[in-house]
Design a protein around this motif. Structure first.
Motif, short mmCIF file in Angstrom:
data_model
loop_
_atom_site.label_atom_id
_atom_site.label_comp_id
_atom_site.label_asym_id
_atom_site.label_seq_id
_atom_site.Cartn_x
_atom_site.Cartn_y
_atom_site.Cartn_z
N PHE A 21 10.82 40.88 70.91
CA PHE A 21 11.39 39.61 71.39
C PHE A 21 11.16 38.45 70.40
N ASN A 22 10.50 38.74 69.30
CA ASN A 22 10.18 37.68 68.34
C ASN A 22 10.49 38.16 66.92
N LYS A 23 11.63 37.72 66.39
CA LYS A 23 12.09 38.18 65.08
C LYS A 23 11.14 37.76 63.96
N LYS A 24 10.59 36.54 64.05
CA LYS A 24 9.69 36.04 63.00
C LYS A 24 8.42 36.89 62.93
N LEU A 25 7.92 37.27 64.09
CA LEU A 25 6.73 38.12 64.15
C LEU A 25 7.02 39.48 63.54
N LEU A 26 8.19 40.02 63.82
CA LEU A 26 8.59 41.32 63.27
C LEU A 26 8.67 41.26 61.76
N ILE A 27 9.30 40.21 61.23
CA ILE A 27 9.43 40.05 59.77
C ILE A 27 8.05 39.90 59.12
N PHE A 28 7.18 39.12 59.77
CA PHE A 28 5.83 38.88 59.24
C PHE A 28 5.09 40.20 59.04
N PHE A 29 5.07 41.04 60.07
CA PHE A 29 4.30 42.29 60.00
C PHE A 29 5.00 43.32 59.12
#
Length: 415
Positions: A21-29
C-alpha cells in the motif's frame, strides 16, 4: 545474532505487507536489498577492497578528505555504502566516473546481502563513520578482515538506551579492531558499555578536515546587487530552531534603531518558513522582509534600492555563502535545548560564532574554540546586543591545520 536475524525476518514480513500500500516504502527497500552487483572493471584487478559506510550527505562531506587520501596515498579501491537517497546522490555526483570506487546503497544490515558483498568484493578493511551499530555489518567486517569506527560519538542519551541492551551492544561494538572517538567524554561513555578500553582512541572531529567552498567575487557581487546590503552590518543566523528567530528579531528591533544592520535568517528546516514569516509580522511590516526565492524569481525588481531589513533563506545549500558575507554569525540550536549545530563553517571563514548555552552536541569543539577566544557564548538578549556593538576579526587558519588529524587516523588503519 540468531535472535537479531529472526526478528528481522518478522520485520520483513510486516514491511512487505505495508509496502503493498506504500510505493515509496517498496522502492526504498527494493533499491537497498536487491542491488545489482555485476562483473565490472572494479573487480577485474583482483585487489582487496576497503568499504566505507556512512549515512547521510553530512557524513559524506566530512569523509571526503579521508576518501581522497586513501585513493591517492594508499592507492586502494573503495566501496562507499550510503544509507540516504540524498547521500547516495551526492556520492554519485562526486565519484560516478571514478573506476576505483563502487557506490552502493547500504543493504539495511541484511545478513545475506551483506555476506554477498563481502564475499564478492574481497573486503579486508571496513570503516564506519560515527556510531551506527549494525550487527551483521560489524560481524562480516571482523570475520573477513578488520573493522574501524571513525569519528565515533556517543551522547549520554544514547548511552542510557544502549545500556538497556548492553549484552548485545557490547558484543557488536567489540568486533571493531579500533574505535576512534571525538572526545574523552565519548571514550568514557564507550567504556561504560563494556568496550575494551585498549581499542578506544581519541582523535579530533573529521569536520576539521573539510575543505569548505569559497564563493567567487562574481557571486559576492550578485548577492550585493540583490540581497546583501554591503553598507550595513550583516547578521546571519544559521540553522535556527523554533523560538530562536523570535529572540533574534527582538534583538534586531532593539539594535537597529539607526538602520545600521541587516538580518538574515536561515532556518534548519525550510518547512518552518511560513511560521517565521508570521513571527516577523508581529513586530515588522510585510515590506521589511523577503524570501530569497522571491528575489531570485524576479531579480530585476530587487536591485540595490530594494534591500530588505530581513531576509529569510528558504533555500537549501547556501548557508555557507551567507556565512562568508556576514559581519556576525549565530549558530542555531543553542538558544533552545537542541544541543547546537556545527560552528566549524563560520570558523573556517574567519567568523567568530555566537552561540547560546545549549551546546552539548558540539561540546569538545566549543571548549577548544573558547580557550582560543574564537567563540562568543551568550545567555540572553542583552548579552547579544552588547556583543553586536563590537567588531572582531579572527585568523583560524592554524586552528584548522592543527586539528586536522586525518594522517594519524590513516596510520591507525594502515599501520
Amino acid at each position: 545474532m540468531i535472535l537479531y536475524n529472526l526478528l528481522r525476518i518478522l520485520l520483513y514480513f510486516i514491511i512487505s505487507i505495508l509496502a503493498i500500500f506504500n510505493k515509496k516504502l517498496l522502492i526504498f527497500f527494493k533499491s537497498r536489498l536487491f542491488q545489482k552487483m555485476g562483473n565490472d572493471s572494479f573487480l577485474n584487478s583482483n585487489k582487496e577492497t576497503i568499504l566505507i559506510h556512512f549515512s547521510s550527505v553530512g557524513e559524506f562531506n566530512l569523509t571526503q578528505e579521508l576518501i581522497e587520501k586513501i585513493l591517492k596515498d594508499k592507492k586502494q579501491k573503495l566501496i562507499l555504502s550510503v544509507m540516504t537517497d540524498t547521500g547516495f546522490s551526492a556520492v554519485n555526483k562526486k565519484y560516478y566516473e571514478n573506476k576505483n570506487i563502487k557506490i552502493f546503497y547500504f543493504a539495511l544490515d541484511d545478513f545475506f546481502a551483506i555476506r554477498k558483498i563481502y564475499k564478492k568484493y574481497k573486503i579486508k578493511k571496513t570503516i564506519v563513520i560515527e556510531t551506527e551499530i549494525w550487527p551483521n555489518l560489524y560481524y562480516f567486517a571482523s570475520k573477513n578482515g578488520e573493522l574501524f569506527i571513525i569519528n565515533g560519538r556517543l551522547t549520554e542519551k544514547k548511552l542510557k538506551s544502549y545500556l538497556k541492551f548492553k549484552w548485545i551492544i557490547k558484543k557488536v561494538i567489540n568486533y571493531a579492531k579500533k574505535i576512534m572517538v571525538q572526545s574523552f567524554p565519548d571514550k568514557e561513555r564507550y567504556e561504560k558499555l563494556g568496550i575494551d578500553k585498549n581499542k578506544i582512541k581519541v582523535y579530533k572531529n573529521l569536520k576539521y578536515s573539510i575543505k569548505y567552498n569559497k564563493i567567487t567575487e562574481e557571486q559576492i557581487k550578485k548577492y550585493h546587487e540583490t540581497v546583501i546590503d554591503k553598507n550595513k552590518k550583516v547578521i546571519v543566523c544559521g540553522s535556527t530552531r523554533p523560538n530562536e528567530e523570535k529572540i533574534w528579531l527582538e534583538v534586531f528591533k532593539q539594535i537597529n534603531i539607526n538602520n545600521e544592520y541587516q538580518l538574515v535568517l536561515v532556518p534548519r528546516h525550510l518547512e518552518r518558513t511560513s511560521e517565521i514569516e508570521n513571527i516577523i509580522l508581529e513586530n515588522f511590516s510585510k515590506d521589511d522582509y523577503l524570501l530569497i526565492t522571491q528575489i531570485e524569481k524576479d531579480k530585476s525588481n530587487y536591485k540595490i534600492q530594494n534591500y530588505k531589513k530581513i531576509i529569510i533563506v528558504d533555500k537549501m545549500g547556501v548557508l555557507t555563502d551567507f556565512y562568508q558575507m556576514a559581519d556576525f554569525v549565530f549558530v542555531g540550536g543553542t538558544l533552545t535545548d537542541i544541543g547546537g549545530h556545527s560552528i566549524l563553517e563560520p570558523l573556517y571563514y574567519g567568523k567568530k560564532p555566537i552561540i547560546g548555552k545549549y551546546f552539548q552536541n558540539i561540546e569538545e569543539i566549543v571548549k577548544y574554540a573558547k580557550e582560543l577566544g574564537f567563540i562568543e557564548i551568550v545567555e540572553n538578549e542583552n548579552e547579544i546586543i552588547e556583543y553586536l556593538k563590537k567588531s572582531e576579526n579572527i585568523d583560524t587558519k592554524t586552528f584548522f591545520e592543527k586539528n586536522n588529524e586525518i594522517d594519524k587516523i590513516l596510520k591507525e588503519i594502515f599501520g
